[in-house]
Design an enzyme around this catalytic site. Structure first.
Site, short mmCIF file in Angstrom:
data_model
loop_
_atom_site.label_atom_id
_atom_site.label_comp_id
_atom_site.label_asym_id
_atom_site.label_seq_id
_atom_site.Cartn_x
_atom_site.Cartn_y
_atom_site.Cartn_z
N LYS A 35 0.80 -1.19 0.15
CA LYS A 35 -0.05 -0.09 0.03
C LYS A 35 1.04 1.16 -0.16
N THR A 37 2.30 2.78 2.59
CA THR A 37 1.87 3.35 3.91
C THR A 37 3.22 4.43 4.14
N ILE A 61 -4.13 -4.69 1.28
CA ILE A 61 -4.43 -5.95 1.47
C ILE A 61 -5.72 -6.06 2.01
N GLU A 85 0.70 -3.22 9.96
CA GLU A 85 1.25 -1.98 10.93
C GLU A 85 1.95 -2.69 11.82
N THR A 131 5.11 -12.43 14.90
CA THR A 131 5.93 -11.92 15.87
C THR A 131 5.94 -12.70 17.33
N ASP A 132 7.00 -12.68 17.90
CA ASP A 132 6.81 -13.07 19.33
C ASP A 132 6.33 -12.40 20.43
N GLU A 133 5.85 -11.09 20.07
CA GLU A 133 5.05 -10.22 20.88
C GLU A 133 3.48 -11.05 21.03
N TYR A 156 -1.17 -3.78 18.91
CA TYR A 156 -0.46 -4.42 17.80
C TYR A 156 -0.25 -5.86 17.94
N SER A 159 -3.61 -7.58 17.40
CA SER A 159 -3.84 -7.71 16.09
C SER A 159 -3.11 -8.93 15.37
N ARG A 220 15.12 -7.30 24.72
CA ARG A 220 14.72 -8.04 23.65
C ARG A 220 15.85 -8.99 22.71
N ARG A 286 6.43 3.13 28.06
CA ARG A 286 5.54 2.74 27.32
C ARG A 286 4.29 1.97 27.95
N PRO A 287 3.28 2.41 27.79
CA PRO A 287 2.31 1.69 28.68
C PRO A 287 2.23 0.42 28.34
P1 NAD Z 1 7.32 -2.24 8.21
O1 NAD Z 1 6.28 -1.40 9.02
O2 NAD Z 1 8.62 -1.82 7.92
O3 NAD Z 1 6.55 -2.37 6.69
C1 NAD Z 1 5.44 -2.74 6.67
C2 NAD Z 1 4.82 -2.73 5.05
O4 NAD Z 1 3.66 -3.02 4.94
C3 NAD Z 1 5.34 -1.37 4.61
O5 NAD Z 1 5.71 -1.58 3.32
C4 NAD Z 1 3.68 -0.88 4.42
O6 NAD Z 1 3.54 -0.07 3.19
C5 NAD Z 1 2.90 -2.36 4.06
N1 NAD Z 1 1.52 -2.12 4.57
C6 NAD Z 1 1.10 -1.65 5.65
N2 NAD Z 1 -0.33 -1.79 5.41
C7 NAD Z 1 -0.75 -2.38 4.32
C8 NAD Z 1 -2.03 -2.61 3.54
N3 NAD Z 1 -3.18 -2.36 4.30
N4 NAD Z 1 -1.80 -3.10 2.60
C9 NAD Z 1 -0.78 -3.28 1.90
N5 NAD Z 1 0.59 -3.15 2.33
C10 NAD Z 1 0.55 -2.66 3.50
O7 NAD Z 1 7.06 -3.78 9.03
P2 NAD Z 1 8.32 -4.54 9.24
O8 NAD Z 1 9.14 -4.20 10.63
O9 NAD Z 1 9.25 -5.00 7.91
O10 NAD Z 1 7.39 -5.83 9.54
C11 NAD Z 1 7.09 -6.84 8.59
C12 NAD Z 1 6.26 -8.12 9.32
O11 NAD Z 1 7.19 -8.74 10.14
C13 NAD Z 1 5.02 -7.56 9.99
O12 NAD Z 1 4.04 -8.31 9.75
C14 NAD Z 1 5.55 -7.44 11.49
O13 NAD Z 1 4.44 -7.66 12.34
C15 NAD Z 1 6.61 -8.53 11.41
N6 NAD Z 1 7.64 -8.45 12.33
C16 NAD Z 1 8.34 -7.62 12.50
C17 NAD Z 1 9.40 -7.32 13.53
C18 NAD Z 1 10.49 -6.47 13.45
O14 NAD Z 1 11.29 -6.33 14.41
N7 NAD Z 1 10.34 -5.45 12.44
C19 NAD Z 1 9.61 -8.66 14.34
C20 NAD Z 1 8.72 -9.77 14.32
C21 NAD Z 1 7.63 -9.66 13.27
O1 DAU Z 2 9.45 -8.50 19.01
C1 DAU Z 2 9.21 -8.14 17.92
C2 DAU Z 2 8.52 -7.01 17.52
O2 DAU Z 2 9.68 -6.04 17.59
C3 DAU Z 2 7.85 -6.62 16.31
O3 DAU Z 2 6.57 -7.68 16.34
C4 DAU Z 2 7.41 -5.40 16.12
O4 DAU Z 2 6.92 -5.21 14.67
C5 DAU Z 2 8.84 -4.50 16.05
O5 DAU Z 2 8.47 -3.19 16.11
C6 DAU Z 2 9.33 -4.66 17.34
O6 DAU Z 2 8.58 -4.01 18.63
P1 DAU Z 2 9.22 -3.50 19.65
O7 DAU Z 2 8.33 -2.89 20.54
O8 DAU Z 2 10.03 -4.56 20.70
O9 DAU Z 2 10.35 -2.60 18.99
P2 DAU Z 2 10.75 -0.97 19.18
O10 DAU Z 2 12.09 -0.84 18.20
O11 DAU Z 2 9.85 -0.04 19.18
O12 DAU Z 2 11.44 -0.97 20.70
C7 DAU Z 2 12.25 -1.85 21.19
C8 DAU Z 2 12.53 -1.55 22.84
O13 DAU Z 2 13.00 -0.41 22.75
C9 DAU Z 2 11.28 -1.69 23.44
O14 DAU Z 2 11.38 -2.29 24.73
C10 DAU Z 2 10.77 -0.32 23.57
C11 DAU Z 2 12.11 0.51 23.63
N1 DAU Z 2 12.25 1.78 23.21
C12 DAU Z 2 11.88 2.04 21.81
C13 DAU Z 2 11.78 3.35 21.31
C14 DAU Z 2 11.28 3.46 19.75
C15 DAU Z 2 12.77 3.10 23.86
O15 DAU Z 2 13.37 2.64 24.95
N2 DAU Z 2 12.86 4.31 23.21
C16 DAU Z 2 12.34 4.27 22.08
O16 DAU Z 2 12.25 5.62 21.57
#
Ligand code: NAD
Ligand code: DAU
Length: 350
Positions: A35, A37, A61, A85, A131-133, A156, A159, A220, A286-287
């Site tokens: 999409k 975004t 999607i 998202e 995700t592991d979340e 998140y 969902s 993490r 973070r809440p």
């Molecule tokens: P991201 O936010 O960087 O990218 C998401 C992508 O999905 C973007 O390109 C966005 O444009 C697209 N998108 C969003 N809504 C859409 C829609 N309605 N239709 C079509 N495209 C859409 O995410 P990411 O970090 O690359 O994560 C990818 C996947 O891996 C996600 O499903 C996330 O839950 C999962 N995941 C991420 C992490 C992480 O650490 N980043 C860890 C575990 C799991």
């Molecule tokens: O565990 C997998 C997940 O990891 C994925 O499913 C998510 O898509 C991905 O965003 C990530 O989630 P987290 O919330 O763990 O990632 P984030 O980078 O946002 O934060 C990592 C840790 O750092 C978390 O404990 C919150 C903390 N944090 C994050 C930000 C953005 C801070 O302390 N300061 C910050 O500004």
């Protein structure tokens, strides 16, 4: 030649996965549906623009017609579903889009695949990236495995949990060959700078505060994105239908350790600005902040023979180097809308 639909392929992990497939395979046509975004960026994929093995379709999607159009245009064999998202903090500010994309979007994709494939799943695969979340939080000890009960704590993760259950149901009800991977936190090139590691790298570069939530002790389990991509490729092709695989590299760090590591490497690059650690600022938590995530990846290692190849020490340096060399990429992102998000999240105009 198989055709692989990669949803969310213009995002962080999705684009790394497209690079991984096209660099390592000659027998695949990769179709990205995204999409675009705020998190999706066509520049992440620009090196494949002229490659006949690559196609891009802009679409949502959660919109049936968008997804159906792609299934009608291409004969899709495999699906690697990344679109979501993905940022916990944004889900706290506004959960609705998370339910729409992550739950409804996954449903639309599953249902379009089921009906288009006409319930004939020979040679078909649906890999759902989760995700592991979804497992909630751990205390000081223990690990998440494929058997850990679901206990999501943020909109998140709730969902994503919903999407995991839908995917599972398509195996048990319709026999669709689905596989789900639940991985830990990724880091690496193309990581959107709202997430911890790229945010800290860019804030160091700009001499801005490094906002650490709470006391910085949350843990993490950091996975280099290229290791994650090899796990997904393996699970997509060889994972047992209906199974889930937990993906991680036994690399637990607390947030303060991560930020301090980045500061030390930035000190080496920019000694005149050392110590970057003086920028660390503890901010409100973070809440519902999950305390600890940690993955036991034994199943994917034993069953599929997956072996990560990157060490954290090298991969974090390579990641920082990537941000230093790709200023054009992040400069564009840091302008405009991102600033609005940053101000509302961190309560600052900086
Ligand atoms: P991201 O936010 O960087 O990218 C998401 C992508 O999905 C973007 O390109 C966005 O444009 C697209 N998108 C969003 N809504 C859409 C829609 N309605 N239709 C079509 N495209 C859409 O995410 P990411 O970090 O690359 O994560 C990818 C996947 O891996 C996600 O499903 C996330 O839950 C999962 N995941 C991420 C992490 C992480 O650490 N980043 C860890 C575990 C799991
Ligand atoms: O565990 C997998 C997940 O990891 C994925 O499913 C998510 O898509 C991905 O965003 C990530 O989630 P987290 O919330 O763990 O990632 P984030 O980078 O946002 O934060 C990592 C840790 O750092 C978390 O404990 C919150 C903390 N944090 C994050 C930000 C953005 C801070 O302390 N300061 C910050 O500004």
């Amino acid at each position: 030649m198989k055709t692989v639909l990669v949803t969310g392929g213009a995002g962080f992990i999705g684009s790394n996965f497209v690079h991984y497939l096209l660099e390592n395979r000659n027998d695949l046509h990769v179709v990205v549906l995204d999409k675009l975004t705020y998190a999706g960026n066509l520049k992440n994929l620009s090196r494949w623009e002229k490659d006949s093995r690559f196609s891009f379709e802009k679409g949502d999607i959660a919109e049936k017609n968008d997804v159906l159009a792609v299934f009608q245009k291409y004969s899709i064999d495999w699906i690697a579903h990344f679109a979501a998202e993905s940022h916990v903090d944004r889900s706290i500010l506004g959960p609705e889009e998370f339910v729409r994309t992550n739950v409804v979007g996954t449903f639309v994709l599953l249902e379009t695949a089921r009906t288009t494939w006409n319930q004939n799943f020979e040679g078909k695969r649906f890999l759902h990236v989760s995700t592991d979340e979804v497992y909630g939080t751990l205390g000081e000890s223990g690990f998440f495995t494929e058997e850990t009960p679901y206990a999501p704590n943020s909109p998140y993760s709730a969902s994503k949990a919903g999407s995991d259950h839908l995917v599972r149901s398509y195996f048990h009800t319709y026999g669709m060959p689905v596989v789900t991977t639940n991985c830990s936190n990724n880091y690496g090139p193309f990581h959107f700078p709202e997430k911890l590691i790229p945010l800290m790298i860019l804030n160091c570069l700009h001499g801005k505060n490094l906002p650490v939530y709470g006391d910085g002790k949350n843990i993490r389990d950091w996975l280099f994105v290229k290791d994650h991509c090899s796990a997904i490729a393996l699970a997509l092709e060889k994972g047992r239908a209906g199974e889930t695989y937990a993906v991680g590299t036994r690399n637990e760090k607390n947030n303060l350790e991560i930020v301090e590591t980045i500061c030390k490497i930035m000190d080496e690059h920019f000694p005149e600005k050392a110590p970057h650690s003086k920028l660390i600022q503890f901010v409100k938590d973070r809440p519902g902040h999950d305390f600890r995530y940690a993955i036991d990846p034994s199943k994917i290692e034993k069953e599929l023979g997956w072996k990560p190849v990157y060490s954290f020490e090298k991969a974090i340096r390579d990641t920082i180097q990537w941000y230093l060399e790709n200023e054009d990429w992040w400069k564009e992102i840091l302008s405009g809308k991102y600033q609005e998000y940053y101000s509302s999240q961190y309560d600052t105009g900086k």
